[in-house]
Design an enzyme around this catalytic site. Structure first.
Site, PDB file in Angstrom:
ATOM      1  N   TYR A 102       0.845  -1.204   0.000  1.00  0.00           N
ATOM      2  CA  TYR A 102       0.000   0.000   0.000  1.00  0.00           C
ATOM      3  C   TYR A 102       0.883   1.258   0.000  1.00  0.00           C
ATOM      4  CZ  TYR A 102      -3.979  -3.049   1.225  1.00  0.00           C
ATOM      5  OH  TYR A 102      -4.942  -4.029   1.249  1.00  0.00           O
ATOM      6  N   PRO A 137     -16.103  -3.416   1.155  1.00  0.00           N
ATOM      7  CA  PRO A 137     -17.519  -3.676   1.440  1.00  0.00           C
ATOM      8  C   PRO A 137     -18.464  -2.754   0.669  1.00  0.00           C
ATOM      9  CG  PRO A 137     -16.478  -2.523   3.275  1.00  0.00           C
ATOM     10  CD  PRO A 137     -15.372  -2.939   2.348  1.00  0.00           C
TER      11      PRO A 137
HETATM   12  P1  NDP Z   1     -14.780   0.346   0.326  1.00  0.00           P
HETATM   13  O1  NDP Z   1     -15.335  -0.528  -0.731  1.00  0.00           O
HETATM   14  O2  NDP Z   1     -15.623   0.559   1.523  1.00  0.00           O
HETATM   15  O3  NDP Z   1     -14.383   1.730  -0.363  1.00  0.00           O
HETATM   16  C1  NDP Z   1     -13.916   2.794   0.440  1.00  0.00           C
HETATM   17  C2  NDP Z   1     -13.963   4.091  -0.354  1.00  0.00           C
HETATM   18  O4  NDP Z   1     -15.305   4.421  -0.689  1.00  0.00           O
HETATM   19  C3  NDP Z   1     -13.455   5.251   0.470  1.00  0.00           C
HETATM   20  O5  NDP Z   1     -12.053   5.357   0.467  1.00  0.00           O
HETATM   21  C4  NDP Z   1     -14.163   6.416  -0.165  1.00  0.00           C
HETATM   22  O6  NDP Z   1     -13.503   6.751  -1.383  1.00  0.00           O
HETATM   23  C5  NDP Z   1     -15.530   5.811  -0.464  1.00  0.00           C
HETATM   24  N1  NDP Z   1     -16.415   5.942   0.688  1.00  0.00           N
HETATM   25  C6  NDP Z   1     -16.371   5.210   1.849  1.00  0.00           C
HETATM   26  N2  NDP Z   1     -17.334   5.599   2.692  1.00  0.00           N
HETATM   27  C7  NDP Z   1     -18.010   6.571   2.075  1.00  0.00           C
HETATM   28  C8  NDP Z   1     -19.122   7.344   2.466  1.00  0.00           C
HETATM   29  N3  NDP Z   1     -19.712   7.178   3.645  1.00  0.00           N
HETATM   30  N4  NDP Z   1     -19.573   8.276   1.587  1.00  0.00           N
HETATM   31  C9  NDP Z   1     -19.003   8.457   0.377  1.00  0.00           C
HETATM   32  N5  NDP Z   1     -17.927   7.742  -0.035  1.00  0.00           N
HETATM   33  C10 NDP Z   1     -17.437   6.806   0.811  1.00  0.00           C
HETATM   34  O7  NDP Z   1     -13.425  -0.259   0.893  1.00  0.00           O
HETATM   35  P2  NDP Z   1     -11.923  -0.283   0.287  1.00  0.00           P
HETATM   36  O8  NDP Z   1     -11.931  -0.635  -1.140  1.00  0.00           O
HETATM   37  O9  NDP Z   1     -11.241   0.965   0.711  1.00  0.00           O
HETATM   38  O10 NDP Z   1     -11.340  -1.511   1.093  1.00  0.00           O
HETATM   39  C11 NDP Z   1     -11.316  -1.463   2.524  1.00  0.00           C
HETATM   40  C12 NDP Z   1     -10.031  -2.083   3.014  1.00  0.00           C
HETATM   41  O11 NDP Z   1      -9.966  -3.448   2.603  1.00  0.00           O
HETATM   42  C13 NDP Z   1      -8.739  -1.465   2.459  1.00  0.00           C
HETATM   43  O12 NDP Z   1      -8.358  -0.302   3.125  1.00  0.00           O
HETATM   44  C14 NDP Z   1      -7.761  -2.582   2.694  1.00  0.00           C
HETATM   45  O13 NDP Z   1      -7.355  -2.591   4.061  1.00  0.00           O
HETATM   46  C15 NDP Z   1      -8.612  -3.815   2.412  1.00  0.00           C
HETATM   47  N6  NDP Z   1      -8.402  -4.289   1.025  1.00  0.00           N
HETATM   48  C16 NDP Z   1      -7.777  -5.492   0.856  1.00  0.00           C
HETATM   49  C17 NDP Z   1      -7.537  -5.992  -0.390  1.00  0.00           C
HETATM   50  C18 NDP Z   1      -6.854  -7.310  -0.541  1.00  0.00           C
HETATM   51  O14 NDP Z   1      -6.477  -7.671  -1.658  1.00  0.00           O
HETATM   52  N7  NDP Z   1      -6.664  -8.056   0.525  1.00  0.00           N
HETATM   53  C19 NDP Z   1      -7.920  -5.255  -1.618  1.00  0.00           C
HETATM   54  C20 NDP Z   1      -8.618  -4.012  -1.330  1.00  0.00           C
HETATM   55  C21 NDP Z   1      -8.850  -3.566  -0.051  1.00  0.00           C
HETATM   56  P3  NDP Z   1     -13.462   8.245  -1.986  1.00  0.00           P
HETATM   57  O15 NDP Z   1     -13.852   9.219  -0.927  1.00  0.00           O
HETATM   58  O16 NDP Z   1     -12.060   8.414  -2.442  1.00  0.00           O
HETATM   59  O17 NDP Z   1     -14.425   8.208  -3.139  1.00  0.00           O
END
Ligand code: NDP
Length: 319
Positions: A54, A212
């Site tokens: 990351y 999620p």
């Molecule tokens: P989400 O699918 O929940 O996406 C998060 C993103 O959605 C935020 O960064 C933001 O992006 C947007 N968001 C979140 N909440 C809100 C809200 N309330 N209102 C508006 N926009 C919102 O999760 P991630 O994809 O970030 O994944 C979560 C975690 O899972 C990662 O941090 C990591 O630790 C893990 N992960 C692991 C992987 C693996 O291969 N093992 C791969 C991917 C993730 P923005 O504001 O920029 O639009």
């Protein structure tokens, strides 16, 4: 905040946890990371997810620094890292591998960046078809034996690969993988619900699930276009545009159910993931404190889903 065992392991993780992919080292600096981490901890979150790759190692540095500045005690939190992609270059043994040489050095690099003596969870971030699974199992087991990680697991391995690793460890009396980290959300269900179905009982597998909100799509933020500064506008994340387009009608319907319940669309999507009893913890992502606080409010949606089987069924039907 409810806490769940990580599969059959004794470790307890909060129903919602917090991860740093895309955000820490990109949208989030150490100051904001501190605010986010503390907001999560204040809500009862005890698990914080990270990976070597990351932001090319910066995410581990920021999380380590922020936790030190917050003065958290080591027994108060569970922290992870993951290995596979490598950050030291593109020569053999440096990237796209789970061989012993890479893994034994990768853990030391992560601990140095985090400023910790051990991580709680260490994951093999993807499968590596060019290393025998036995070699990887020995290396991960040795990492656990050395005390540099307390538990090990996999991320996005097939059910067959997970079972093979578990059986090798069982036969050789090595440390077994205890958790898998798959993507799981309303738009991405098959692996968790079907492919892994036998592993929960057979191996006691725990799940720490990622994305999620499908990268934000399930908040509904992309229904009327692409907001300025959102993830879909970041380099390397334009795949979200097609995903948002494809699921637009479903997300609109989800928003109607959420409005009737008095929760946000994202909260309902998060509650739906948490309602799957095989999910030990739902890893949240957020680029601001406000988003994180909203997302932690998904416990209300989870309660509604737990109380009303018909509600879950109506969402299942939509997707
Ligand atoms: P989400 O699918 O929940 O996406 C998060 C993103 O959605 C935020 O960064 C933001 O992006 C947007 N968001 C979140 N909440 C809100 C809200 N309330 N209102 C508006 N926009 C919102 O999760 P991630 O994809 O970030 O994944 C979560 C975690 O899972 C990662 O941090 C990591 O630790 C893990 N992960 C692991 C992987 C693996 O291969 N093992 C791969 C991917 C993730 P923005 O504001 O920029 O639009």
């Amino acid at each position: 905040m409810p806490y769940n065992r990580l599969g059959s392991a004794g470790l307890q993780v909060s129903q919602f946890s917090f991860g740093s992919w895309v955000t820490f080292g990109g949208q989030v600096d150490t100051g904001l990371a501190k605010e986010q981490l503390q907001a999560a901890a204040d809500a009862g979150v005890n698990f914080f997810d990270n990976a070597e790759v990351y932001a090319g190692g910066k995410s581990e540095q920021i999380m380590g620094e922020a936790i030190r500045e917050l003065g958290w005690k080591r027994h108060e939190y569970v922290i992870s890292t993951k290995f596979y992609w490598g950050i030291n270059g593109e020569m053999p043994n440096m990237h796209y591998t789970l061989n012993r040489k890479y893994l034994m050095q990768a853990i030391d690099g992560s601990l140095e960046r985090l400023g910790l003596d051990f991580v709680d969870l260490a994951y093999c971030h993807r499968p590596d078809p060019n290393t025998p699974i036995e070699e990887t199992v020995y290396a991960m087991s040795d990492i656990v034996e050395s005390g540099k990680a307390l538990y090990w697991g996999t991320s996005e391995w097939s059910a067959d690969e997970i079972r093979a690793a578990w059986e090798i460890a069982d036969k050789r009396n090595l440390r077994k993988p205890v958790m898998e980290q798959p993507q799981y959300n309303l738009l991405h269900r098959d692996r968790v619900e079907n492919e892994y179905a036998r592993l929960y009982e057979d191996l006691g597998l725990g799940l720490t699930t990622w994305s999620p909100l499908a990268g934000g799509i399930l908040t509904g933020k992309y229904v009327d276009g692409i907001p300025e500064g959102s993830r879909a506008t970041l380099e390397g994340h334009d795949y979200l545009r097609a995903g948002a387009e494809k699921s637009r009608d479903q997300v609109r319907e989800l928003a109607k159910i959420a409005a009737d319940l008095g929760v946000s669309t994202g909260q309902l999507a998060l509650g739906w993931v948490a309602a799957n009893p095989h999910v030990s913890t739902v890893i949240l992502g957020a680029s601001s404190v406000k988003q994180l606080e909203e997302n932690l409010g998904a416990l209300k949606a989870l309660e509604s889903l737990d109380d009303d089987a018909g509600l879950k069924a109506s969402i299942d039907e939509l997707f």
